[in-house]
Motif scaffolding. Structure first.
Motif, PDB file in Angstrom:
ATOM      1  N   TYR A 109      30.849  46.471  49.617  1.00 12.76           N
ATOM      2  CA  TYR A 109      29.471  46.589  50.065  1.00 12.76           C
ATOM      3  C   TYR A 109      29.461  46.905  51.539  1.00 12.76           C
ATOM      4  N   GLY A 110      28.858  48.011  51.941  1.00 12.21           N
ATOM      5  CA  GLY A 110      28.716  48.358  53.339  1.00 12.21           C
ATOM      6  C   GLY A 110      29.928  49.025  53.947  1.00 12.21           C
ATOM      7  N   GLY A 111      31.033  49.094  53.232  1.00  9.25           N
ATOM      8  CA  GLY A 111      32.216  49.766  53.746  1.00  9.25           C
ATOM      9  C   GLY A 111      32.826  49.064  54.945  1.00  9.25           C
ATOM     10  N   ASP A 112      33.573  49.842  55.740  1.00 11.40           N
ATOM     11  CA  ASP A 112      34.323  49.322  56.875  1.00 11.40           C
ATOM     12  C   ASP A 112      33.415  48.758  57.966  1.00 11.40           C
ATOM     13  N   ARG A 113      32.222  49.285  58.121  1.00 16.35           N
ATOM     14  CA  ARG A 113      31.313  48.839  59.169  1.00 16.35           C
ATOM     15  C   ARG A 113      31.001  47.353  59.036  1.00 16.35           C
ATOM     16  N   LYS A 114      30.756  46.883  57.836  1.00 21.06           N
ATOM     17  CA  LYS A 114      30.419  45.482  57.611  1.00 21.06           C
ATOM     18  C   LYS A 114      31.576  44.560  57.997  1.00 21.06           C
ATOM     19  N   ALA A 115      32.789  44.974  57.750  1.00 25.35           N
ATOM     20  CA  ALA A 115      33.949  44.142  58.055  1.00 25.35           C
ATOM     21  C   ALA A 115      34.099  43.924  59.558  1.00 25.35           C
ATOM     22  N   LEU A 168      36.004  30.530  57.378  1.00 29.94           N
ATOM     23  CA  LEU A 168      36.284  31.569  58.370  1.00 29.94           C
ATOM     24  C   LEU A 168      37.560  31.216  59.107  1.00 29.94           C
ATOM     25  N   PRO A 169      38.523  32.145  59.140  1.00 28.43           N
ATOM     26  CA  PRO A 169      39.738  31.876  59.938  1.00 28.43           C
ATOM     27  C   PRO A 169      39.371  31.715  61.418  1.00 28.43           C
ATOM     28  N   LYS A 170      39.966  30.726  62.069  1.00 31.56           N
ATOM     29  CA  LYS A 170      39.665  30.468  63.491  1.00 31.56           C
ATOM     30  C   LYS A 170      39.824  31.725  64.345  1.00 31.56           C
ATOM     31  N   GLU A 171      40.830  32.532  64.028  1.00 26.90           N
ATOM     32  CA  GLU A 171      41.095  33.712  64.862  1.00 26.90           C
ATOM     33  C   GLU A 171      39.998  34.770  64.772  1.00 26.90           C
ATOM     34  N   ASN A 172      39.080  34.624  63.835  1.00 29.10           N
ATOM     35  CA  ASN A 172      37.971  35.574  63.709  1.00 29.10           C
ATOM     36  C   ASN A 172      36.767  35.193  64.563  1.00 29.10           C
ATOM     37  N   VAL A 173      36.841  34.065  65.255  1.00 29.33           N
ATOM     38  CA  VAL A 173      35.722  33.634  66.106  1.00 29.33           C
ATOM     39  C   VAL A 173      35.752  34.401  67.416  1.00 29.33           C
ATOM     40  N   ILE A 174      34.582  34.896  67.803  1.00 27.57           N
ATOM     41  CA  ILE A 174      34.418  35.600  69.073  1.00 27.57           C
ATOM     42  C   ILE A 174      33.566  34.709  69.970  1.00 27.57           C
ATOM     43  N   GLY A 175      34.050  34.410  71.160  1.00 30.95           N
ATOM     44  CA  GLY A 175      33.248  33.642  72.134  1.00 30.95           C
ATOM     45  C   GLY A 175      33.387  32.167  72.046  1.00 30.95           C
ATOM     46  N   GLU A 222      31.404  43.896  61.726  1.00 28.61           N
ATOM     47  CA  GLU A 222      30.133  43.431  62.273  1.00 28.61           C
ATOM     48  C   GLU A 222      30.254  41.982  62.740  1.00 28.61           C
ATOM     49  N   ALA A 223      29.770  41.714  63.954  1.00 26.24           N
ATOM     50  CA  ALA A 223      29.781  40.349  64.477  1.00 26.24           C
ATOM     51  C   ALA A 223      28.508  39.643  64.031  1.00 26.24           C
ATOM     52  N   LEU A 224      28.666  38.439  63.512  1.00 25.24           N
ATOM     53  CA  LEU A 224      27.534  37.637  63.070  1.00 25.24           C
ATOM     54  C   LEU A 224      27.435  36.395  63.940  1.00 25.24           C
TER      55      LEU A 224
END
Length: 86
Positions: free
Chosen positions: A1-7, A79-86, A9-11
């Motif tokens: 769903y949404g292709g590569d762009r969704k992967a 969510l893997p910890k390494e995927n957290v931004i900020g 995307e920062a939420l």
């Protein structure tokens, strides 16, 4: 769903539990390690049940403040910890 762009995307989500915590959503409320959390920032009580689950090592559980309309950990899991931004 949404292709590569969704992967890529920062939420913006709230970290509600870290590794080793037991988490459950029941009767509209979040419980972490058996303690009901005070969450005045949520838009409404959760209209779903989740858990109980234990957050695995190296993972987090994140939930959106708009609990009933948020694409978050209650849908896609930890969510893997390494995927957290900020």
């Amino acid at each position: 769903y949404g292709g590569d762009r969704k992967a890529k995307e920062a939420l913006i989500k709230r970290i509600v539990a870290t590794e080793g915590d037991e988490v459950e959503v029941k009767e509209g409320h979040l419980f972490v390690n058996g303690v009901k959390q005070d969450e005045p920032f949520t838009n409404e009580d959760a209209a779903y049940e989740f858990g109980p689950v234990v957050v695995p090592e190296g993972e987090l559980l994140v939930l959106g403040d708009n609990r009933n309309h948020s694409l978050d950990g209650h849908i896609w899991g930890f969510l893997p910890k390494e995927n957290v931004i900020g």
